[in-house]
Enzyme design. Sequence first.
Site, PDB file in Angstrom:
ATOM      1  N   PRO A  34      30.879  34.066  39.503  1.00  0.00           N
ATOM      2  CA  PRO A  34      29.953  33.353  38.615  1.00  0.00           C
ATOM      3  C   PRO A  34      30.648  32.195  37.892  1.00  0.00           C
ATOM      4  O   PRO A  34      31.751  32.357  37.374  1.00  0.00           O
ATOM      5  CB  PRO A  34      29.521  34.422  37.606  1.00  0.00           C
ATOM      6  CG  PRO A  34      29.884  35.723  38.227  1.00  0.00           C
ATOM      7  CD  PRO A  34      31.043  35.455  39.134  1.00  0.00           C
ATOM      8  N   GLU A  35      30.021  31.031  37.904  1.00  0.00           N
ATOM      9  CA  GLU A  35      30.520  29.868  37.174  1.00  0.00           C
ATOM     10  C   GLU A  35      29.504  29.560  36.067  1.00  0.00           C
ATOM     11  O   GLU A  35      28.562  30.330  35.862  1.00  0.00           O
ATOM     12  CB  GLU A  35      30.704  28.691  38.147  1.00  0.00           C
ATOM     13  CG  GLU A  35      31.628  29.031  39.317  1.00  0.00           C
ATOM     14  CD  GLU A  35      31.818  27.883  40.310  1.00  0.00           C
ATOM     15  OE1 GLU A  35      31.738  26.715  39.893  1.00  0.00           O
ATOM     16  OE2 GLU A  35      32.033  28.170  41.505  1.00  0.00           O
ATOM     17  N   HIS A  43      28.682  51.529  40.328  1.00  0.00           N
ATOM     18  CA  HIS A  43      29.312  50.332  39.764  1.00  0.00           C
ATOM     19  C   HIS A  43      28.952  50.124  38.296  1.00  0.00           C
ATOM     20  O   HIS A  43      29.397  49.169  37.687  1.00  0.00           O
ATOM     21  CB  HIS A  43      28.919  49.109  40.581  1.00  0.00           C
ATOM     22  CG  HIS A  43      29.272  49.234  42.031  1.00  0.00           C
ATOM     23  ND1 HIS A  43      30.553  49.529  42.450  1.00  0.00           N
ATOM     24  CD2 HIS A  43      28.520  49.124  43.153  1.00  0.00           C
ATOM     25  CE1 HIS A  43      30.562  49.598  43.775  1.00  0.00           C
ATOM     26  NE2 HIS A  43      29.353  49.364  44.225  1.00  0.00           N
ATOM     27  N   ARG A  65      33.707  44.856  41.639  1.00  0.00           N
ATOM     28  CA  ARG A  65      35.116  44.571  41.903  1.00  0.00           C
ATOM     29  C   ARG A  65      36.000  44.692  40.669  1.00  0.00           C
ATOM     30  O   ARG A  65      37.215  44.504  40.759  1.00  0.00           O
ATOM     31  CB  ARG A  65      35.234  43.180  42.554  1.00  0.00           C
ATOM     32  CG  ARG A  65      34.458  43.160  43.882  1.00  0.00           C
ATOM     33  CD  ARG A  65      34.426  41.814  44.532  1.00  0.00           C
ATOM     34  NE  ARG A  65      35.735  41.429  45.017  1.00  0.00           N
ATOM     35  CZ  ARG A  65      35.976  40.285  45.662  1.00  0.00           C
ATOM     36  NH1 ARG A  65      34.984  39.438  45.867  1.00  0.00           N
ATOM     37  NH2 ARG A  65      37.177  39.997  46.078  1.00  0.00           N
ATOM     38  N   ARG A 115      47.985  15.218  32.718  1.00  0.00           N
ATOM     39  CA  ARG A 115      48.146  16.459  33.493  1.00  0.00           C
ATOM     40  C   ARG A 115      48.952  16.267  34.775  1.00  0.00           C
ATOM     41  O   ARG A 115      49.622  17.159  35.239  1.00  0.00           O
ATOM     42  CB  ARG A 115      46.757  17.052  33.778  1.00  0.00           C
ATOM     43  CG  ARG A 115      46.741  18.522  34.125  1.00  0.00           C
ATOM     44  CD  ARG A 115      47.457  19.392  33.118  1.00  0.00           C
ATOM     45  NE  ARG A 115      46.799  19.506  31.840  1.00  0.00           N
ATOM     46  CZ  ARG A 115      46.123  20.560  31.435  1.00  0.00           C
ATOM     47  NH1 ARG A 115      45.969  21.594  32.210  1.00  0.00           N
ATOM     48  NH2 ARG A 115      45.598  20.580  30.220  1.00  0.00           N
TER      49      ARG A 115
END
Length: 287
Positions: free
Chosen positions: A2-3, A95, A115, A160
């Site tokens: 998920p983003e 789960h 997971r 960066r």
Amino acid sequence: MPELPEVETVRRGLDKWVVGRRIVAVETFGERTLRRHLGGAADFTSRLEGRTVVAARRRGKFLWLPLDDGANLLAHLGMSGQFLAVPAGSAGSRHTKARFCFDDGGMELRFCDQRTFGGLALADEDLTADGVPVALSHVAPDPLEPAFDPDRFAAALRRRRTGTKRAILDQTLISGIGNIYADESLWQARLHFARATERLRRPEVDRLLTAVDGVLRAAIDAGGTSFDALYVAVNGESGWFDRSLEVYGQAGEPCSRCGTPIVRVHFTNRSSYFCPKCQPRPRAGRW
Ligand SMILES: [Zn+2]
């Protein structure tokens, strides 16, 4: 994984289903989901019981639920975490990692995580100047929040000295973007993923930010991308942005702008998808 758009869709579901409700019972299963809650399961449940959820907030891929005593329930979905609103007492799955029952009966909230890279924790009331729990202060503002400063981002990008995709995946520089939306945004901005950040011109940075903003908002409107079938909204529905993907997962398909087949290459331990014509690879001496 998920983003931002998927996590925002979940946040909207929590806002609808959970905010304003009082928690009367909490049950947790297994140790791993609470590994970031130092007090352990007994402390977690006793501090939550009796509390009312007052809001549902998000920065990048992190969620938090401010409670009526000032504490904050933090959540990260990891690879496969799901918050599901289900009828109280309905059958759970193996789960299921946590259950939250509310005083009005009807439905309960479950945190499921196949997971187990996701997690829950309670943080105290301390907030940063941006109104984010101090436990999340290392997470940079995401591009959709008011605290995000394009000038500061452009300056940090220049310092960066890395590849552009690597930079926009760095949650301490700009949060919420993962592999899918990085590839989609770079395609939209016509930038190759390996472009050196220190050589990006300011108009290119602005083009990238415009692309990121547009891609994230379009994905939110579509309820996110259910690419690996593990992501669903709080009501159990899948997102449909996977139908709008221009490059991610599209190797061999024609670019919708120029017809050139989309290429997939290895990138760190994942993949990058791009159009070799619209997003030319940087060459020595080119800039
Ligand atoms: Zn193209």
